[in-house]
Motif scaffolding. Structure first.
Motif, mmCIF file in Angstrom:
data_model
loop_
_atom_site.group_PDB
_atom_site.id
_atom_site.type_symbol
_atom_site.label_atom_id
_atom_site.label_comp_id
_atom_site.label_asym_id
_atom_site.label_seq_id
_atom_site.Cartn_x
_atom_site.Cartn_y
_atom_site.Cartn_z
ATOM 1 N N UNK A 97 0.854 -1.188 0.000
ATOM 2 C CA UNK A 97 0.000 0.000 0.000
ATOM 3 C C UNK A 97 0.887 1.235 0.000
ATOM 4 N N UNK A 98 0.279 2.351 -0.332
ATOM 5 C CA UNK A 98 1.003 3.622 -0.358
ATOM 6 C C UNK A 98 0.718 4.401 0.923
ATOM 7 N N UNK A 99 1.612 5.292 1.243
ATOM 8 C CA UNK A 99 1.407 6.225 2.345
ATOM 9 C C UNK A 99 1.704 7.615 1.805
ATOM 10 N N UNK A 100 0.905 8.582 2.214
ATOM 11 C CA UNK A 100 1.102 9.939 1.723
ATOM 12 C C UNK A 100 0.480 10.934 2.702
ATOM 13 N N UNK A 101 0.684 12.193 2.417
ATOM 14 C CA UNK A 101 0.085 13.261 3.218
ATOM 15 C C UNK A 101 -1.380 13.438 2.816
ATOM 16 N N UNK A 102 -2.203 14.027 3.696
ATOM 17 C CA UNK A 102 -3.658 14.101 3.458
ATOM 18 C C UNK A 102 -4.085 14.783 2.158
ATOM 19 N N UNK A 103 -3.265 15.625 1.572
ATOM 20 C CA UNK A 103 -3.666 16.285 0.330
ATOM 21 C C UNK A 103 -3.352 15.457 -0.911
ATOM 22 N N UNK A 104 -2.863 14.249 -0.709
ATOM 23 C CA UNK A 104 -2.611 13.319 -1.820
ATOM 24 C C UNK A 104 -3.665 12.211 -1.802
ATOM 25 N N UNK A 105 -4.067 11.760 -2.975
ATOM 26 C CA UNK A 105 -5.095 10.712 -3.039
ATOM 27 C C UNK A 105 -4.631 9.410 -2.397
ATOM 28 N N UNK A 106 -3.332 9.135 -2.408
ATOM 29 C CA UNK A 106 -2.818 7.899 -1.811
ATOM 30 C C UNK A 106 -3.131 7.825 -0.316
ATOM 31 N N UNK A 107 -3.192 8.958 0.357
ATOM 32 C CA UNK A 107 -3.538 8.977 1.776
ATOM 33 C C UNK A 107 -4.942 8.414 1.986
ATOM 34 N N UNK A 108 -5.871 8.843 1.156
ATOM 35 C CA UNK A 108 -7.271 8.450 1.299
ATOM 36 C C UNK A 108 -7.536 7.050 0.748
ATOM 37 N N UNK A 109 -6.702 6.629 -0.182
ATOM 38 C CA UNK A 109 -6.876 5.293 -0.773
ATOM 39 C C UNK A 109 -6.096 4.207 -0.033
ATOM 40 N N UNK A 110 -5.167 4.598 0.811
ATOM 41 C CA UNK A 110 -4.341 3.630 1.525
ATOM 42 C C UNK A 110 -5.153 2.581 2.286
ATOM 43 N N UNK A 112 -7.980 1.281 1.511
ATOM 44 C CA UNK A 112 -8.503 0.345 0.508
ATOM 45 C C UNK A 112 -7.372 -0.510 -0.063
ATOM 46 N N UNK A 113 -6.200 0.101 -0.262
ATOM 47 C CA UNK A 113 -5.041 -0.649 -0.738
ATOM 48 C C UNK A 113 -4.645 -1.716 0.281
ATOM 49 N N UNK A 114 -4.687 -1.362 1.565
ATOM 50 C CA UNK A 114 -4.375 -2.324 2.623
ATOM 51 C C UNK A 114 -5.399 -3.462 2.637
ATOM 52 N N UNK A 115 -6.660 -3.108 2.470
ATOM 53 C CA UNK A 115 -7.729 -4.116 2.452
ATOM 54 C C UNK A 115 -7.527 -5.107 1.307
ATOM 55 N N UNK A 116 -7.189 -4.602 0.139
ATOM 56 C CA UNK A 116 -6.974 -5.480 -1.016
ATOM 57 C C UNK A 116 -5.756 -6.368 -0.791
ATOM 58 N N UNK A 117 -4.654 -5.782 -0.328
ATOM 59 C CA UNK A 117 -3.439 -6.576 -0.062
ATOM 60 C C UNK A 117 -3.730 -7.644 0.992
ATOM 61 N N UNK A 118 -4.436 -7.267 2.045
ATOM 62 C CA UNK A 118 -4.783 -8.226 3.090
ATOM 63 C C UNK A 118 -5.705 -9.325 2.557
ATOM 64 N N UNK A 119 -6.641 -8.947 1.704
ATOM 65 C CA UNK A 119 -7.549 -9.931 1.110
ATOM 66 C C UNK A 119 -6.796 -10.928 0.245
ATOM 67 N N UNK A 120 -5.851 -10.429 -0.566
ATOM 68 C CA UNK A 120 -5.027 -11.340 -1.360
ATOM 69 C C UNK A 120 -4.200 -12.250 -0.449
ATOM 70 N N UNK A 121 -3.692 -11.700 0.639
ATOM 71 C CA UNK A 121 -2.910 -12.515 1.577
ATOM 72 C C UNK A 121 -3.768 -13.621 2.178
ATOM 73 N N UNK A 122 -5.009 -13.308 2.500
ATOM 74 C CA UNK A 122 -5.888 -14.296 3.136
ATOM 75 C C UNK A 122 -6.344 -15.389 2.166
ATOM 76 N N UNK A 123 -6.522 -15.049 0.881
ATOM 77 C CA UNK A 123 -6.963 -16.074 -0.071
ATOM 78 C C UNK A 123 -5.798 -16.820 -0.723
ATOM 79 N N UNK A 124 -4.582 -16.347 -0.466
ATOM 80 C CA UNK A 124 -3.397 -16.995 -1.053
ATOM 81 C C UNK A 124 -3.024 -18.243 -0.270
ATOM 82 N N UNK A 125 -2.549 -19.234 -1.002
ATOM 83 C CA UNK A 125 -2.068 -20.455 -0.379
ATOM 84 C C UNK A 125 -0.608 -20.333 0.030
ATOM 85 N N UNK A 126 0.114 -19.470 -0.677
ATOM 86 C CA UNK A 126 1.510 -19.182 -0.353
ATOM 87 C C UNK A 126 1.765 -17.713 -0.609
ATOM 88 N N UNK A 127 2.732 -17.163 0.153
ATOM 89 C CA UNK A 127 3.089 -15.752 0.033
ATOM 90 C C UNK A 127 4.588 -15.621 -0.169
#
Length: 186
Positions: A97-110, A112-127
């Motif tokens: 996931x990305x990290x940024x300051x509040x005036x960047x979209x990455x701050x607000x999307x982080x 969701x990015x974490x949720x997607x990465x975590x979801x892939x981690x949970x459905x993956x058989x290997x990492x």
């Protein structure tokens, strides 16, 4: 370098093997390579039709979606794994996931990015990840071990420096990061 993730993640590899095709679907040696330029529905159909035993997913959110939130890819892989129970998923996490300051979209999307990465981690058989900090984060939230395989330097190392050689500095990164580096060192 700027479009590295676009090129690297242009294909979702279904099967196992290495190839260097860009922008098309093809079969080779019982491996199916599916272009990510196809629609979500087409990609899902290709996976279901080929019925692979495993999928190797090189995950970089920004490589699959402009803002780094490829919910569509998560849906395709999730539904394909549920439809074909034999599919094993190996996810290679290049970034989480990305990290940024509040005036960047990455701050607000982080989140969701974490949720997607975590979801892939949970459905993956290997990492697998190339970053130690990513390994720690993934292991904190998943019950499976995460393999750590750091990326070697593609610049290379020299054994000795000649007195005759002129010193040269190469700075990698985006224009803004390079400018910051130049300003920092004066």
């Amino acid at each position: 370098i700027n479009n590295y993730t676009d090129i690297k993640h242009e294909h979702l590899v279904i099967g196992v093997g290495i190839s260097s095709s860009y922008g098309e679907s093809f079969c080779k040696d019982n491996m199916k390579f599916v272009s990510l330029k196809s629609s979500m529905r087409d990609l899902y159909r290709e996976i279901i039709k080929f019925a692979p035993h495993f999928i190797i997913l090189h995950y970089v959110g920004y490589g699959y979606q402009k803002k780094g939130v490829p919910f569509w890819l998560l849906m395709v892989v999730f539904f394909a794994k549920n439809k074909i129970k034999k599919i094993k998923l190996l996810t290679v996490f290049h970034e989480l996931y990305a990290m940024a300051l509040p005036w960047k979209s990455a701050f607000w999307l982080s989140p969701f990015q974490r949720l997607i990465a975590l979801s892939f981690a949970k459905i993956s058989d290997q990492h697998l990840t190339n970053r130690d900090i990513s390994k720690s984060w993934l292991e904190k939230y998943t019950s499976r071990p995460v393999e750590y395989l750091p990326v070697f330097s593609n610049v290379g190392e020299i054994n000795s420096i000649s007195d005759m050689r002129q010193n040269v500095l190469v700075v990698f990164g985006s224009e803004s990061l390079r400018l910051k580096a130049y300003q920092t060192v004066g």
